[in-house]
Design a protein around this motif. Structure first.
Motif, PDB file in Angstrom:
ATOM      1  N   UNK A  36      65.982  34.484  42.111  1.00  0.00           N
ATOM      2  CA  UNK A  36      66.812  35.621  41.722  1.00  0.00           C
ATOM      3  C   UNK A  36      66.078  36.502  40.716  1.00  0.00           C
ATOM      4  N   UNK A  37      65.466  35.862  39.720  1.00  0.00           N
ATOM      5  CA  UNK A  37      64.705  36.627  38.728  1.00  0.00           C
ATOM      6  C   UNK A  37      63.550  37.366  39.381  1.00  0.00           C
ATOM      7  N   UNK A  38      62.789  36.666  40.207  1.00  0.00           N
ATOM      8  CA  UNK A  38      61.612  37.263  40.835  1.00  0.00           C
ATOM      9  C   UNK A  38      61.992  38.477  41.678  1.00  0.00           C
ATOM     10  N   UNK A  39      63.044  38.356  42.472  1.00  0.00           N
ATOM     11  CA  UNK A  39      63.457  39.471  43.325  1.00  0.00           C
ATOM     12  C   UNK A  39      63.918  40.672  42.492  1.00  0.00           C
ATOM     13  N   UNK A  40      64.604  40.394  41.397  1.00  0.00           N
ATOM     14  CA  UNK A  40      65.056  41.482  40.533  1.00  0.00           C
ATOM     15  C   UNK A  40      63.878  42.192  39.884  1.00  0.00           C
ATOM     16  N   UNK A  41      62.855  41.427  39.464  1.00  0.00           N
ATOM     17  CA  UNK A  41      61.671  42.023  38.845  1.00  0.00           C
ATOM     18  C   UNK A  41      60.887  42.845  39.862  1.00  0.00           C
ATOM     19  N   UNK A  96      53.933  39.401  47.041  1.00  0.00           N
ATOM     20  CA  UNK A  96      54.358  38.528  45.950  1.00  0.00           C
ATOM     21  C   UNK A  96      54.936  37.218  46.476  1.00  0.00           C
ATOM     22  N   UNK A  97      55.017  36.262  45.587  1.00  0.00           N
ATOM     23  CA  UNK A  97      55.617  34.980  45.935  1.00  0.00           C
ATOM     24  C   UNK A  97      55.935  34.185  44.681  1.00  0.00           C
ATOM     25  N   UNK A  98      56.813  33.203  44.825  1.00  0.00           N
ATOM     26  CA  UNK A  98      57.175  32.295  43.740  1.00  0.00           C
ATOM     27  C   UNK A  98      56.449  30.976  43.936  1.00  0.00           C
ATOM     28  N   UNK A 140      51.931  36.401  41.714  1.00  0.00           N
ATOM     29  CA  UNK A 140      52.445  35.036  41.784  1.00  0.00           C
ATOM     30  C   UNK A 140      53.370  34.788  40.592  1.00  0.00           C
ATOM     31  N   UNK A 141      54.646  34.637  40.869  1.00  0.00           N
ATOM     32  CA  UNK A 141      55.614  34.311  39.824  1.00  0.00           C
ATOM     33  C   UNK A 141      55.606  32.799  39.647  1.00  0.00           C
ATOM     34  N   UNK A 142      54.988  32.337  38.569  1.00  0.00           N
ATOM     35  CA  UNK A 142      54.814  30.903  38.365  1.00  0.00           C
ATOM     36  C   UNK A 142      55.862  30.368  37.392  1.00  0.00           C
ATOM     37  N   UNK A 143      56.592  29.358  37.830  1.00  0.00           N
ATOM     38  CA  UNK A 143      57.629  28.720  37.003  1.00  0.00           C
ATOM     39  C   UNK A 143      57.284  27.257  36.810  1.00  0.00           C
ATOM     40  N   UNK A 189      44.758  38.166  41.933  1.00  0.00           N
ATOM     41  CA  UNK A 189      46.096  37.657  41.658  1.00  0.00           C
ATOM     42  C   UNK A 189      46.573  38.118  40.289  1.00  0.00           C
ATOM     43  N   UNK A 190      47.877  38.350  40.210  1.00  0.00           N
ATOM     44  CA  UNK A 190      48.561  38.631  38.951  1.00  0.00           C
ATOM     45  C   UNK A 190      49.543  37.489  38.755  1.00  0.00           C
ATOM     46  N   UNK A 191      49.302  36.657  37.757  1.00  0.00           N
ATOM     47  CA  UNK A 191      50.131  35.474  37.530  1.00  0.00           C
ATOM     48  C   UNK A 191      51.169  35.796  36.460  1.00  0.00           C
TER      49      UNK A 191
END
Length: 335
Positions: free
Chosen positions: A209-214, A225-227, A186-189, A257-259
């Motif tokens: 954009x950042x999440x997809x690149x990572x 994965x998800x944002x 989980x990419x948390x912003x 989960x990996x936050x």
């Protein structure tokens, strides 16, 4: 190039419990945060900050009574100055607490800089962060008659060093969590009111954009994965999905989960309290098999080298991230 001053921008944080309420007032008195005109805005800021101060003080008590963001930002500044070498000096300018922008303008002037590079520590552009900090610099520099050649790096959501640092941290977190099943990342912003996005703020597109690149750089095949977005406050509609809702979904699916704090580059209350304490407690209550929080990139060597590359060649920015999502560079636009 002569003496180059590099200015790192961040929001700042209270350095004591007594500083919490004035810090909050400065935050909510920013027209990028509350768009009401003067004199209504300072009145609203006073009301909101006085009401929020007790809860905010309790948050900061949990991390020692002060924000670590200045200490972390100074560490990043030192590492960046070392990476850049002779001729460069890195300064820190905070938006809502010391050192304020005016203090940093004075320090840059006293050093005798011949050139300035402005570098917000917000990889993804938002009118509430990047543009607010850059405009504050322009105002204070003009008032101090600091008229120097200036390069602006307004955002860098897919910069190679940033992505490499995050990908390495994600792989480590994923490995830890995978002992408990197939992890979901989980990419948390930090959240943003939907109304600002409707007006053209590109922040969520930059976060994606950042999440997809990572994800692409992580080397993890078929990654789940998800944002998502945290720190919602008030009655306004905010962008989503909310991190709390994604945790509930992970609990229903019984997956670890990996936050990943995708929009934060240094530890502060949103990571140390909201992610590490509040959301961890929520995850335990939801029966999530494992909750792994990835550290921020902080002074990770790849991230620092990425910042150094931006400083050496500011043309890497120049609106390219916004062009990639079909937008023009927004930081100079009228409010």
């Amino acid at each position: 190039m002569g003496k180059t001053a590099v200015v790192l921008f961040n929001m700042g944080g209270p350095d004591s419990l007594e500083a919490v309420e004035p810090f909050l007032f400065n935050l909510f008195n920013d027209k990028a945060i509350i768009g009401a005109p003067w004199p209504i805005r300072p009145l609203l800021a006073k009301l909101i900050s006085s009401r929020r101060a007790p809860v905010a003080k309790e948050i900061y008590r949990q991390i020692g009574g002060a924000s670590p963001i200045l200490r972390e930002t100074k560490a990043q500044a030192s590492a960046l100055e070392f990476a850049l070498g002779a001729g460069f000096k890195v300064f820190v300018a905070m938006r809502y607490w010391h050192p304020f922008t005016a203090e940093t303008v004075a320090a840059v002037k006293a050093w005798g800089a011949e050139r300035v590079v402005l570098l917000p520590l917000y990889p993804q552009f938002s009118t509430t962060t990047n543009r607010s900090s850059l405009r504050a610099w322009a105002t204070q520099a003009a008032q101090a008659n600091l008229n120097l050649p200036t390069e602006t790096i307004c955002c860098y959501p897919a910069q190679a060093g940033l992505v490499a640092a995050m990908a390495e941290l994600v792989r480590a977190g994923w490995t830890t969590a995978s002992a408990h099943g197939r992890p979901r990342v989980l990419f948390s912003a930090h959240g943003l009111p939907q109304g600002l996005v409707d007006k053209g703020d590109p922040y969520p597109m930059h976060v994606e954009m950042t999440a997809r690149a990572v994800v692409a750089a992580s080397g993890l095949d078929d990654l789940d994965w998800g944002v998502c977005y945290q720190s919602r406050v008030g009655p306004l509609k905010w962008i989503g999905p909310a991190t709390e809702d994604e945790l509930a979904r992970a609990g229903a699916d019984k997956v670890p989960v990996v936050v990943v704090p995708i929009a934060f580059v240094s530890e502060h209350s949103e990571t140390l309290v909201e992610l590490d304490i509040e959301y961890r407690h929520r995850a335990e209550g939801l029966g999530i098999p494992a909750y792994v929080r990835v550290p921020t990139v902080s002074a990770h060597p790849a991230f620092i080298e990425g910042l150094a590359e931006l400083v050496r060649d500011p043309a890497q920015c120049h609106g390219r991230a916004c062009s990639a999502i079909g937008r023009g560079c927004l930081w100079k636009e009228a409010p």
